[in-house]
Design a protein around this motif. Structure first.
Motif, short mmCIF file in Angstrom:
data_model
loop_
_atom_site.label_atom_id
_atom_site.label_comp_id
_atom_site.label_asym_id
_atom_site.label_seq_id
_atom_site.Cartn_x
_atom_site.Cartn_y
_atom_site.Cartn_z
N LEU A 201 11.06 6.06 -0.48
CA LEU A 201 11.33 4.90 -0.62
C LEU A 201 11.01 4.46 -2.48
CD1 LEU A 201 12.34 2.40 2.31
CD2 LEU A 201 13.59 4.74 1.11
N ASP A 209 7.40 -7.08 2.76
CA ASP A 209 8.47 -6.26 3.93
C ASP A 209 7.40 -5.96 4.90
OD1 ASP A 209 9.28 -5.06 1.60
OD2 ASP A 209 7.74 -4.19 1.04
N GLY A 234 8.01 2.85 3.99
CA GLY A 234 8.92 3.74 2.72
C GLY A 234 9.41 5.23 3.06
#
Ligand SMILES: NC(=O)c1ccc[n+]([C@@H]2O[C@H](COP(=O)([O-])OP(=O)(O)OC[C@H]3O[C@@H](n4cnc5c(N)ncnc54)[C@H](O)[C@@H]3O)[C@@H](O)[C@H]2O)c1
Length: 257
Positions: A201, A209, A234
């Motif tokens: 990501l 997050d 991610g």
């Protein structure tokens, strides 16, 4: 009244969890060996209610005393206090090994053994343990990796044990998140850019997050989920990273077709 207990609440992921979970309206109890006065101020500035305790999660007696002074019945626990010692097997002393296991694994156990009876008496609750991708892979250093593997195993073990008490328990495994724990290593540009290159990501994690995943696992949206781990990295451990060979591999297969 219900309340939420968060360890490691003075910094990073624990702090972000305090801010996020205080939005439910229940008071948050902020536990940290270094204190959590700033976090308390931030929660209060947003209209939430917070109490702060300077306490070491490995101190069973002190934790019991803190839990006796909560501003309500504990219905949510986030175990987040943690440390890291970046040493390989042969560099790590027995004292360092013991301290990492003591804080990261035994500290979680200390909170669990003292809070579960209170949570059960209050009618049940939800527990979220902050593990790590290090518990899934060989990413990291042996004492830390072993402690986080232990957190994952402990969480799975307790799902069935605690279900009958109306308590769910899950974990979140963060990838690399900018916080106090890795401020030093991420200050190194080479390490920082190599880390980002390994995250599909394309960015480092932020404490919030993880806090948003914790809020999901702690709250009613996940009421049928227990004994689970949610990786929030991610995409870092979802794939093999080919580095510069990635493009080569892709064009090689394209030529074959
Ligand atoms: N930052 C990351 O990349 C990352 C990745 C995976 C997992 N984690 C985990 O997230 C959790 C939170 O870490 P962070 O990244 O926010 O780091 P952080 O250093 O910002 O916060 C950790 C907090 O825990 C507290 N703490 C340490 N030992 C304690 C003890 N004995 N008793 C009470 N409090 C204690 C510290 O004072 C600090 O406020 C840890 O369990 C860590 O292992 C972090």
């Amino acid at each position: 009244m219900d309340c939420t207990v968060i360890t490691g609440a003075g910094s990073g992921i624990g702090r972000a969890c305090a801010l996020r979970l205080s939005e439910t309206g229940a008071p948050v109890a902020l536990l940290d060996v270094a204190g959590a006065a700033e976090t308390r101020g931030e929660v209060e500035a947003r209209g939430g209610e917070a109490v702060e305790f300077t306490v070491d999660v490995t101190d069973d007696d002190a934790i019991r005393e803190v839990l006796d002074r909560l501003p309500g019945n504990p219905r949510t626990l986030v175990n987040a206090a943690g440390i890291i010692v970046r040493k390989t097997l042969l560099e790590c002393s027995l004292e360092e090994w013991r301290r990492v296991l003591d804080v990261n694994l035994t500290g979680y156990f200390v909170l669990l053994r003292n809070i579960v009876p209170r949570m059960a008496d209050a009618g049940g609750g939800s527990i979220v343990q902050v593990a790590s991708i290090a518990g899934h892979t060989g990413y990291g250093f042996s004492s830390y990796t072993a402690s986080k593997g232990g957190v994952l195993a402990l969480t799975r073990q307790l799902a069935a044990e605690l279900a009958g008490k109306g308590i769910r328990i899950n974990s979140v495994s963060p990838g690399v998140v900018e916080s106090g724990l890795n401020r030093d290593t991420l200050g190194n540009e080479l390490i920082r850019s190599a880390t980002v290159d390994n995250i599909p990501l394309g960015r480092l994690g932020r404490p919030d997050d993880i806090a948003r995943v914790v809020a999901f696992l702690a709250g009613p949206a996940s009421e049928f989920v227990t004994g689970a781990d949610l990786v929030a990295d991610g995409g870092m451990i979802s794939t093999i990273h080919w580095g510069a060979a990635g493009g080569e591999l892709h064009s090689f297969h394209s030529k074959e077709q």
